[in-house]
Design an enzyme around this catalytic site. Sequence first.
Site: not given
Length: 417
Positions: A188, A147, A182, A184-185
Amino acid sequence: MTVFVTGADGYIGWPTALRIATQTNDRVLLVDNFARREWVESVGSTSAVPVTDIDERIAAAEEVHGLTNLSFVEGDLTDKETVDRLLSIHEPETIIHTAAQPSAPYSQINGERANYTQHNNLQATRNLLWGLEEHDLTDTHFIETTTTGVYGAPEFPIPEGGATMENQGERDEVPFPAMAGSWYHLTKSHDAANMRLAHKQFGIPISDVRTAIAYGTETEETAADPRLATRFDFDYYFGVVAHRFCAQAVAGYPMTVYGRGEQRKPFVALEDAVEGLAQLALADPETRPDDHTVYNQVTRSISIVEIAETIADVADEFDLDVDVKHFENPREEDETHKMEIENDRYADLIGGQSTTFEEGVREVLGTLVDYRETVEAHEDRFLPGVLVDDENDDTVVEFDDDDSSEAAHSSATPEDE
């Protein structure tokens, strides 16, 4: 030869698998555990566009496109035995890894979901990378959708991958620092580091495709038949900001812009995202790069206010009365940040942008008008609220972030912004 597409039931994974299968006679093996469907259901939402089950999708692909090279295996990539079995039996020459829990807001709800997101995403990637080493498949081209969110929002143009660091008069190229915002980020960011390490230690050819906020409802292949449609999320947790705004427009809600809304976000049309992944997957093994390459999968940056105003303008074509309202920004952020992202490598890969943002909005609104009842039935999911976790019988308060999930990317898997 065999191409794996993980997260193949998802927003980007499914149309990518179709694109590849139409352009090669190689076997395309789809892998997913349908977790994305469960995550969206758990937050009280659904795909606006009906999504058929995987068997019906594959049957429709054969009927409509004449594809006989698609097959499916249900499996959880966080289970090492499952990954080992898949790799040992099928020995893929290429893996497109779009599988992940893709939503930043979902990962921020509470510690349980943050832990789940990090375990799910990181474990799957590690299992695949180590599996390639342990099964003597280190020539396999490993392509992952990470991302653009790993970059954060620096005040300088974001390079396509690395950065130059200078200290005491000495300069060197280093990986771009993880500036994710975050849980989530950060998965990645960790995946990017693990892929770099896997290339260095095992020699695996790596393509780290840093996907921007993907938008759109269809590709050339999925548009051919409703049974081939990919999912379209519009809720606060799994719907990207452009999709949520379009859904709000169809449901008669004003589009809300915090403050000036001039801060830019990176975007890529679904068609352009799929084309790039297909080009990488179909690259000739004899001539493709054997190194570690980062692609910024973005075609342009768009401000929040431009998104809203473009949707409002296009909405007139569908007789939708849409308002854009500005509210005081509850967050501390630069409302005029002009994000710049270098994307020459990716632009060369796809031959330039094929879809403008206005065209993408027109496509999305045209689709959502047909599914207005579904959107209106879930209009309470446009914004964060209070949900009840039925499994644990407790109440969770949502994380308030207007960025939503990213791209996409996908299922069992991911997605993007």
